[in-house]
Design a protein around this motif. Structure first.
Motif, short mmCIF file in Angstrom:
data_model
loop_
_atom_site.label_atom_id
_atom_site.label_comp_id
_atom_site.label_asym_id
_atom_site.label_seq_id
_atom_site.Cartn_x
_atom_site.Cartn_y
_atom_site.Cartn_z
N ALA A 25 138.48 -31.01 25.98
CA ALA A 25 138.04 -31.12 27.37
C ALA A 25 136.76 -30.32 27.64
O ALA A 25 136.17 -30.43 28.72
CB ALA A 25 139.15 -30.62 28.31
N LEU A 26 136.34 -29.53 26.66
CA LEU A 26 135.16 -28.69 26.87
C LEU A 26 133.87 -29.46 26.61
O LEU A 26 133.82 -30.29 25.70
CB LEU A 26 135.22 -27.48 25.92
N PRO A 27 132.82 -29.17 27.40
CA PRO A 27 131.54 -29.83 27.16
C PRO A 27 131.01 -29.49 25.76
O PRO A 27 131.07 -28.33 25.35
CB PRO A 27 130.63 -29.25 28.24
N GLY A 28 130.54 -30.47 25.07
CA GLY A 28 130.01 -30.26 23.73
C GLY A 28 130.99 -30.63 22.63
O GLY A 28 130.62 -30.80 21.48
N PHE A 29 132.25 -30.76 23.00
CA PHE A 29 133.26 -31.10 21.99
C PHE A 29 133.82 -32.51 22.19
O PHE A 29 134.93 -32.81 21.71
CB PHE A 29 134.40 -30.06 22.00
N LEU A 92 130.47 -25.63 9.05
CA LEU A 92 131.41 -26.27 9.98
C LEU A 92 131.34 -25.76 11.41
O LEU A 92 131.21 -26.53 12.36
CB LEU A 92 132.84 -26.12 9.45
N GLN A 93 131.43 -24.43 11.59
CA GLN A 93 131.60 -23.89 12.95
C GLN A 93 130.29 -23.46 13.59
O GLN A 93 130.31 -22.92 14.69
CB GLN A 93 132.57 -22.71 12.90
N GLY A 99 121.48 -26.10 11.61
CA GLY A 99 122.07 -26.72 10.42
C GLY A 99 123.58 -26.74 10.41
O GLY A 99 124.21 -27.13 9.42
N GLY A 100 124.18 -26.30 11.53
CA GLY A 100 125.64 -26.29 11.59
C GLY A 100 126.20 -27.64 12.01
O GLY A 100 125.46 -28.59 12.28
N GLN A 101 127.54 -27.69 12.05
CA GLN A 101 128.21 -28.92 12.45
C GLN A 101 128.85 -28.81 13.82
O GLN A 101 129.42 -29.79 14.32
CB GLN A 101 129.26 -29.31 11.42
N GLY A 102 128.83 -27.64 14.40
CA GLY A 102 129.26 -27.48 15.78
C GLY A 102 130.74 -27.71 16.05
O GLY A 102 131.12 -28.08 17.16
N PHE A 103 131.58 -27.46 15.05
CA PHE A 103 133.02 -27.63 15.31
C PHE A 103 133.58 -26.42 16.06
O PHE A 103 133.07 -25.31 15.96
CB PHE A 103 133.77 -27.80 13.98
#
Lengths: 593, 593
Positions: A25-29, A92-93, A99-103
């Motif tokens: 439910a969070l913006p960006g996810f 990943l995080q 260069g991250g994946q934003g998990f």
């Protein structure tokens, strides 16, 4: 012994317990859909099971080797690290802009657990790198971020945290590594750091040391500490590697466990490199604000060390379970001849204890990780503050409870094996030896307890603690309202434990109010541990509610785990609370030889 | 780190707590005067501190080495063993008619503790020899006694216990080593034994193996097991050594701890000796009565393993204390700058916990040893029986409580050292690794708990347990009657614990009566542990009474230890009792994956 990532329990926490929905439910996810998450977790499980777990015993036997300033890591680590980073797990995080994946953290906590279960010694390198990335991300300049973060996420470079010195362990006020500013704005660093994990190794081209040091005119104590980036090789404008910096690995430690993880002594400023005397360092953020920046990294690291605790408990449990199913020994009521030892009531007690502690600690940690995601990404700034307070309250619990219980859990893992548990070849002993460091590094249990009492309980007058008491009381009411006998049993046990928790928070507040701080600190570890037991028990009690009426074996087993926890582990809360009650008497004793 | 035998606490138990007076009143111990005892203890302390303790770290690093059937012990062990036996320590507790010195068990338990503190790996050789001597003494023929005991007491030969086989560990019913009777009355033994401590070594000329095996027509299970003497070298009529027997050391184990103690795999009947195929063995006692004879030895061994638990806790405590006094780190209320960490409340808590557990376990063990002396030497046969029942009741408590608490105590010993505790060079980790075996060998904690419930509680309807409850209630009344506030606090804590103990005994009796044995065995380890906590706490409470009004620092400190135990450790009794209360619910859960 094959290790399997605890996928079922991960899914249970994410899906059945609702953690993933809150994060989604969070913006960006928005793109972190159920399908994506499941795919990631399954791929991660496959990867760590096949490529990382088999190196665990090898590393324990071989040990990392130091020779003439170089560290040779154990067979397979270099290749595994390449595979790990090339598959994108290091990224990943982290932020997609570097260069991250934003998990979300909630997912990263899970992949981190599996990696730690598979191989704690190996996992420490990516873990420290994550911390280094995070600190530069939070406190570094844009140029520093662009220069240092992407190569670390790609696995070309790794990161370290340089805090400890021989005279300065828990007490960073005592550190005296020097940093002298040069005309070009860089600093020259000199001093000795110890216990630096992966401070030297052969798995990457470069190592980014984050170093705490003092400038000549800095105020004494922790207010005069600055944070520096000190790369092993200087980095040219184009990102290529330049001169060898003046930082050297003088030796590595012979430890009780995590033998494959090089624990290094680093010497800064020995004039052996290509830069003259003194390692060249780059200030991160402002002078004298180093500790605050390092705290970002330390909070991350503390959480992750907590994860290590149940990660190793999980692996120890899997191994003990497999042994108990195979080993035939002794009769039980009604058996004709010897039976697999898993049929013996006390072996069941041990396996139940291991599993209940592991799953309770995991649920607490994932709930904490979710609050970290909420604290960072929730659109409402006021709510973000609240989520942050909750997360920060829980970090010392996650760190201390998970690691202390892990000593017990992995010890039971040895015990289930009987005499074989003491034989190194079996592998049960390694988990017990490896996990012992987790209650020490990144702040001992006592340091966590001081934090828990000082910053997390007294500073807000027990507000977050009492918020949880109220939440737990709601769970008790729900369990009671179910009319179900088993849930009623959990309710009764949890109610007592929550009452003891409540009373204990009040006692700490009263002691502080009356200036009886020595008494409060005499009971600080029992207080923190009781909080850990009740939080873990609360999550399992909530799990029992979620499982009610569901017939699949996983849910039945989960409910049994919750019942066992209520029967065998929640009573410890009352005993610990009784300890706290006598704190003034104990504080008056002092200590005489 | 220098080790010092705990002479002050030994004297306190013997003199102030009255153990020695009770022993001196027994026929045969007239010459065991206070002066003699003190001289023996002081000489023993000097000997183990100077000659045995320094070999502890060496042995941990070197490990015993196997090569081609031979075992080379670590540097200094051979000479130390010679010195140990030549000084007469091996003979201390044995019958003067076979070369012993006839000292009471109460004294031998003390010298045994110091030897174990000094060097567990070393101490195992004399310990096993003691057990072998005792079994031959109790069950052997006069000829066997004269032939085998004196050389073992002189240190020319050593002894072993051969029970375990790969498929038969806790469950001796499964053992299948064969013993075939020959025309000359001897037996030919063939089979494989594992986990045989000092089954092969270079410290003595000969090794006397006591071996459990089955004759071809023996009934199945434990009723078909016979006990044999199988010397490594046959013994000629004149006592000189003859042919090499057919018993061979195939390998030794790589273990988590006690690295200097060779844990051997022994092969019987490989036709490699000078006697043809099958090791020549001599029956001890009657055929099929082997287990009963071995039980004599096992009870001795179990008690002594309990002693190992607090012996290592004592050494770990001394080391942690020394470190805490030296290491400067962190402020406390009112300090100007960093202080020795012993001033920190949580370090005090850890040291208090270690010391309280150690001294409580020691007091329980010495009280048990005194009852063994009473059981063997008291002139009144009826009273002897009672004393024997008391001693036998306490043996599983001594074994399980001392060793389980020792895991915690030595873990705290590591923790006090912070990061240094995880570094092998410090030495704190060795105690933690070494002591882990003590909760496993000579019967795991679960085996002790089964014995405690089955043979020690149910068989006499809880009579001995309730005798202790009544004795403890008397102590509570005495404490209350003192009118002293601190003693009153101990009284209040002890009263609750004793109540929980009483209720728990009754619950076990009821469960057995109602046939809920699975429930009883689900709670057997918690039940045994709670008994351990309350017995140790009771002895410390009695000690607090003895110390009252005495101003010497030792007595003040002892009373503080008792108060700490009451505050921090007695509450565990209530928590464990709560566990037992839920036993039926837990038993119903069974265990599903």
């Amino acid at each position: 012994m094959t290790f399997k990532a605890a996928l079922d329990d991960f899914k249970f926490n994410l899906m059945d317990m609702g953690l993933l929905k809150s994060v989604q439910a969070l913006p960006g996810f928005e793109e972190v859909t159920d399908d994506v998450v499941l795919a990631v977790l399954e791929e991660n499980a496959r990867f760590v099971e096949e490529q990382i777990a088999p190196l665990n015993a090898v590393g324990d036997r071989e040990h990392a080797q130091w020779s003439n300033g170089q560290v040779k890591t154990v067979t397979g680590f270099k290749e595994a690290f390449k595979a790990y980073t090339q598959a994108g797990w290091q990224a990943l995080q982290h932020d997609v802009n570097y260069g991250g994946q934003g998990f979300p953290k909630t997912i990263a906590a899970i992949t981190s657990e599996s990696l730690h279960s598979a191989n704690l010694s190996f996992a420490l390198c990516p873990l420290l790198t994550d911390g280094c990335v995070e600190a530069i991300y939070q406190a570094g300049s844009e140029e520093q971020k662009q220069k240092y973060i992407p190569p670390m996420l790609e696995g070309r470079w790794t990161g370290t945290m340089n805090l400890t010195e021989p005279q300065a362990g828990s007490d960073l006020a005592l550190l005296n590594t020097k940093a002298v500013k040069q005309a070009d704005g860089t600093y020259r660093i000199s001093g000795q750091k110890i216990f630096i994990t992966y401070g030297e190794h052969d798995m990457a081209e470069n190592i980014v040391h984050l170093v705490l040091a003092r400038t000549p005119d800095a105020p004494p104590g922790v207010k005069g500490i600055s944070l520096f980036i000190v790369p092993k090789f200087l980095v040219n404008e184009d990102g290529s590697l330049g001169k060898r910096n003046d930082v050297w690995c003088a030796s590595i430690e012979e430890k009780m466990g995590i033998h494959a993880s090089p624990t290094t002594v680093l010497i800064y400023g020995d004039n052996k490199g290509e830069v003259g005397e003194g390692a060249i360092g780059y200030l991160v953020g402002e002078e004298n604000a180093g500790l605050a920046h390092m705290f970002v990294m330390m909070n991350e690291a503390r959480f992750n060390v907590g994860v290590q605790g149940f990660a190793l408990s999980e692996r120890s449990y899997q191994q003990a379970l497999a042994y108990a199913q195979e080993r035939v020994q002794g009769n039980v009521e009604g058996s004709k001849g010897a039976v697999p030892i898993i049929q013996h009531p006390d072996v069941q007690r041990m396996l139940h204890t291991m599993r209940a502690l592991t799953q309770g600690a995991r649920a607490t940690a994932l709930y904490t990780a979710m609050h970290q995601d909420l604290a960072h990404h929730h659109p409402d700034i006021e709510q973000r503050k609240q989520f942050k307070a909750i997360q920060e309250y829980l970090v010392p619990i996650v760190k201390a409870f998970s690691t202390e219980m892990a000593i017990e859990a992995t010890s039971l893992g040895v015990q289930v094996h009987g005499g074989m548990g003491f034989i190194e070849e079996t592998g049960a002993a390694q988990h017990f030896r490896d996990v012992r460091i987790t209650a020490i590094y990144e702040g001992t249990t006592a340091i966590q307890a001081n934090d828990f009492i000082g910053r997390k309980t007294l500073r807000d007058g027990g507000a977050v603690g009492k918020y949880f008491v109220a939440e737990m009381q709601k769970t008790v009411a729900e369990l009671q309202a179910s009319g179900n006998e088993k849930l009623g049993f959990i309710a009764q046990q949890l109610e007592q434990a929550v009452k003891a928790y409540h009373v204990s928070i009040d006692e700490v507040l009263v002691m502080a109010k009356e200036g009886a701080m020595k008494a409060a600190f005499s009971g600080s570890v029992p207080f923190l541990m009781l909080a850990g037991y009740v939080h873990a028990g609360w999550h399992l009690a909530r799990a029992a509610l979620v499982c009610e009426g569901k017939s699949a074996p996983f849910y039945q087993t989960k409910q049994a785990t919750a019942i066992f926890y209520a029967a065998h582990l929640l009573p410890r809360v009352t005993a610990l609370a009784a300890t706290l009650k006598s704190s003034r008497i104990v504080a008056d004793l002092g200590f005489t030889e």
